[in-house]
Design a protein around this motif. Structure first.
Motif, PDB file in Angstrom:
ATOM      1  N   GLU A 240       0.844  -1.192   0.000  1.00 49.63           N
ATOM      2  CA  GLU A 240       0.000   0.000   0.000  1.00 49.63           C
ATOM      3  C   GLU A 240       0.881   1.243   0.000  1.00 49.63           C
ATOM      4  O   GLU A 240       1.883   1.302   0.714  1.00 49.63           O
ATOM      5  CB  GLU A 240      -0.924   0.022   1.222  1.00 49.63           C
ATOM      6  CG  GLU A 240      -1.975  -1.084   1.217  1.00 49.63           C
ATOM      7  CD  GLU A 240      -2.972  -0.930   2.346  1.00 49.63           C
ATOM      8  OE1 GLU A 240      -2.930   0.126   3.025  1.00 49.63           O
ATOM      9  OE2 GLU A 240      -3.779  -1.848   2.560  1.00 49.63           O
ATOM     10  N   ALA A 241       0.485   2.230  -0.811  1.00 51.49           N
ATOM     11  CA  ALA A 241       1.221   3.492  -0.896  1.00 51.49           C
ATOM     12  C   ALA A 241       0.237   4.645  -0.805  1.00 51.49           C
ATOM     13  O   ALA A 241      -0.717   4.709  -1.584  1.00 51.49           O
ATOM     14  CB  ALA A 241       2.009   3.565  -2.199  1.00 51.49           C
ATOM     15  N   ALA A 242       0.460   5.546   0.145  1.00 54.47           N
ATOM     16  CA  ALA A 242      -0.420   6.695   0.358  1.00 54.47           C
ATOM     17  C   ALA A 242       0.371   7.980   0.173  1.00 54.47           C
ATOM     18  O   ALA A 242       1.442   8.161   0.776  1.00 54.47           O
ATOM     19  CB  ALA A 242      -1.028   6.649   1.755  1.00 54.47           C
ATOM     20  N   THR A 243      -0.146   8.878  -0.660  1.00 52.60           N
ATOM     21  CA  THR A 243       0.525  10.155  -0.907  1.00 52.60           C
ATOM     22  C   THR A 243       0.566  10.989   0.369  1.00 52.60           C
ATOM     23  O   THR A 243      -0.440  11.155   1.055  1.00 52.60           O
ATOM     24  CB  THR A 243      -0.210  10.938  -2.007  1.00 52.60           C
ATOM     25  OG1 THR A 243      -0.240  10.154  -3.205  1.00 52.60           O
ATOM     26  CG2 THR A 243       0.487  12.258  -2.291  1.00 52.60           C
ATOM     27  N   MET A 244       1.737  11.530   0.686  1.00 55.59           N
ATOM     28  CA  MET A 244       1.904  12.379   1.862  1.00 55.59           C
ATOM     29  C   MET A 244       1.338  13.767   1.575  1.00 55.59           C
ATOM     30  O   MET A 244       1.519  14.310   0.486  1.00 55.59           O
ATOM     31  CB  MET A 244       3.382  12.453   2.247  1.00 55.59           C
ATOM     32  CG  MET A 244       3.994  11.093   2.534  1.00 55.59           C
ATOM     33  SD  MET A 244       5.767  11.140   2.876  1.00 55.59           S
ATOM     34  CE  MET A 244       5.757  11.911   4.499  1.00 55.59           C
ATOM     35  N   GLN A 245       0.668  14.335   2.554  1.00 52.62           N
ATOM     36  CA  GLN A 245      -0.012  15.611   2.386  1.00 52.62           C
ATOM     37  C   GLN A 245       0.692  16.722   3.165  1.00 52.62           C
ATOM     38  O   GLN A 245       1.455  16.469   4.099  1.00 52.62           O
ATOM     39  CB  GLN A 245      -1.462  15.494   2.872  1.00 52.62           C
ATOM     40  CG  GLN A 245      -2.266  14.389   2.204  1.00 52.62           C
ATOM     41  CD  GLN A 245      -2.483  14.630   0.726  1.00 52.62           C
ATOM     42  OE1 GLN A 245      -2.607  15.788   0.284  1.00 52.62           O
ATOM     43  NE2 GLN A 245      -2.547  13.560  -0.055  1.00 52.62           N
TER      44      GLN A 245
ATOM     45  N   GLN B 103       5.416  12.372  -2.762  1.00 53.05           N
ATOM     46  CA  GLN B 103       6.092  11.347  -1.975  1.00 53.05           C
ATOM     47  C   GLN B 103       5.044  10.497  -1.262  1.00 53.05           C
ATOM     48  O   GLN B 103       3.923  10.956  -1.037  1.00 53.05           O
ATOM     49  CB  GLN B 103       7.040  11.969  -0.942  1.00 53.05           C
ATOM     50  CG  GLN B 103       8.418  12.282  -1.470  1.00 53.05           C
ATOM     51  CD  GLN B 103       8.519  13.657  -2.081  1.00 53.05           C
ATOM     52  OE1 GLN B 103       7.623  14.475  -1.951  1.00 53.05           O
ATOM     53  NE2 GLN B 103       9.627  13.932  -2.750  1.00 53.05           N
ATOM     54  N   ALA B 104       5.433   9.290  -0.896  1.00 51.05           N
ATOM     55  CA  ALA B 104       4.456   8.363  -0.335  1.00 51.05           C
ATOM     56  C   ALA B 104       4.968   7.681   0.917  1.00 51.05           C
ATOM     57  O   ALA B 104       6.172   7.463   1.090  1.00 51.05           O
ATOM     58  CB  ALA B 104       4.084   7.300  -1.374  1.00 51.05           C
ATOM     59  N   ASP B 105       4.009   7.350   1.793  1.00 50.41           N
ATOM     60  CA  ASP B 105       4.225   6.372   2.854  1.00 50.41           C
ATOM     61  C   ASP B 105       3.858   5.009   2.285  1.00 50.41           C
ATOM     62  O   ASP B 105       2.764   4.834   1.726  1.00 50.41           O
ATOM     63  CB  ASP B 105       3.332   6.673   4.059  1.00 50.41           C
ATOM     64  CG  ASP B 105       3.917   7.728   4.972  1.00 50.41           C
ATOM     65  OD1 ASP B 105       5.127   7.670   5.241  1.00 50.41           O
ATOM     66  OD2 ASP B 105       3.161   8.609   5.421  1.00 50.41           O
ATOM     67  N   ILE B 106       4.753   4.052   2.428  1.00 46.50           N
ATOM     68  CA  ILE B 106       4.520   2.707   1.898  1.00 46.50           C
ATOM     69  C   ILE B 106       4.521   1.708   3.047  1.00 46.50           C
ATOM     70  O   ILE B 106       5.380   1.763   3.932  1.00 46.50           O
ATOM     71  CB  ILE B 106       5.599   2.328   0.866  1.00 46.50           C
ATOM     72  CG1 ILE B 106       5.421   3.156  -0.409  1.00 46.50           C
ATOM     73  CG2 ILE B 106       5.566   0.837   0.545  1.00 46.50           C
ATOM     74  CD1 ILE B 106       6.486   2.911  -1.455  1.00 46.50           C
ATOM     75  N   THR B 107       3.546   0.816   3.036  1.00 47.12           N
ATOM     76  CA  THR B 107       3.529  -0.290   3.990  1.00 47.12           C
ATOM     77  C   THR B 107       3.602  -1.602   3.219  1.00 47.12           C
ATOM     78  O   THR B 107       3.010  -1.748   2.143  1.00 47.12           O
ATOM     79  CB  THR B 107       2.258  -0.271   4.859  1.00 47.12           C
ATOM     80  OG1 THR B 107       1.096  -0.311   4.020  1.00 47.12           O
ATOM     81  CG2 THR B 107       2.207   0.988   5.705  1.00 47.12           C
TER      82      THR B 107
END
Length: 235
Positions: free
Chosen positions: A211-216, A226-230
Motif C-alpha cells: 500500500e502506498a499513500a501520498t503524503m499531504q 512522496q508516499a508512505d509505503i507499507t
C-alpha cells in the motif's frame, strides 16, 4: 554551434561573459543537451510550474515532455535510453532543477534511482521488461529505501525479507518515497532474515499487501508526490 553563437547572457548575472571559458569544456553534443533543456525550462516549465506547485499537483504535461527530449534513462546504455555522458547529465539536471526542483526530482527518481538500479542489478528479463517502457514514460518507477525511523540509513534498515520457497516475503514501512503512490514498479530495499544482507526487490503496483499513500501538507517540492509505503507479507 560555435562559442560566438552561444547565448552567454543566460549563463548568469555577469552578462555576456565567460571568464573561465566554460563553453570550451563541453562538446557540441553536451552543449546541445544543455540548450534543449534550457529552452524547455524557459518556454514551458517556468510559465506553468507555479500553478502545479500551488495546487500540489503533478505536472503531467511537463513530465511527458521528458522522453520527447530524450532524457529518461539518462546515462543508461541501450533499452531506448539516451546514454548521456556524465557532463551532459549534469547540465540537464542543473537546468531542470533551475526550472523546478520537483521536476528535477522526478527525473532523478525515475532515471537515476529506479531505472539505474534495474540497469545495474536487474536480470536480463527485468531490464527488457521495464527499462524501455520507463524510458518512454509508459511505466513509472520508485525507489524504496527511506524508512520512518531511520531515514535513508541502510545500515539501520528494518524492512525484512524472509525467504519462502522460490520467493521472498517482505514486511516493513517506507517513507518519503518519490513517485511511490503512482509507480508501476518500486525498488524495495529489505534486509534478509537469512544472512542479514540488504537486498533489492521489484514490487509491482497492485501486489497484495503493498500500500502506498501520498503524503499531504508538504512545504517544498510540492509538484512531486512522496508516499508512505507499507509492506504486509508482500510476496
Amino acid at each position: 554551434m560555435s562559442p560566438q553563437t552561444v547565448p552567454y547572457a543566460h549563463l548568469g548575472s555577469a552578462l555576456a561573459t565567460d571568464y573561465f571559458f566554460v563553453r570550451e569544456q563541453f562538446t557540441e553534443d553536451q552543449w546541445e543537451h544543455f540548450l534543449d533543456t534550457r529552452r524547455f525550462v524557459d518556454r514551458e516549465v517556468l510559465p506553468a510550474i507555479n500553478e502545479y506547485w500551488e495546487a500540489a499537483e503533478l505536472p503531467w504535461p511537463l513530465m511527458r515532455r521528458l522522453p520527447e527530449l530524450g532524457l529518461l534513462g539518462e546515462d543508461i546504455q541501450g533499452y531506448g535510453c539516451p546514454g548521456l555522458d556524465p557532463l551532459a547529465r549534469g547540465l540537464v539536471n542543473m537546468e531542470l532543477h533551475r526550472g523546478d526542483g520537483s521536476l528535477g526530482t522526478f527525473l532523478g527518481v525515475q532515471s537515476g534511482l529506479a531505472m539505474k538500479t534495474i540497469s545495474m542489478l536487474g536480470s536480463d528479463e527485468q531490464k527488457e521488461r521495464w527499462l524501455p517502457a520507463m524510458a518512454r514514460l509508459e511505466k513509472i518507477g520508485a525507489f524504496g529505501l527511506t524508512e520512518p525511523d531511520h531515514g535513508s540509513d541502510s545500515v539501520a534498515l528494518e524492512t525484512s525479507a524472509r525467504p519462502e520457497g522460490d520467493g521472498w516475503v517482505l514486511n516493513g514501512a517506507k517513507r518519503w518515497i518519490g513517485n511511490g503512490s503512482i509507480a508501476d514498479v518500486v525498488v524495495i530495499w529489505a534486509r534478509s532474515t537469512e544472512d542479514g544482507q540488504v537486498k533489492g526487490f521489484l514490487v509491482e503496483k497492485g501486489t497484495p499487501g503493498f500500500e502506498a499513500a501520498t503524503m499531504q501538507g508538504k512545504g517544498a517540492s510540492r509538484a512531486i508526490w512522496q508516499a508512505d509505503i507499507t509492506l504486509d507479507d508482500v510476496r
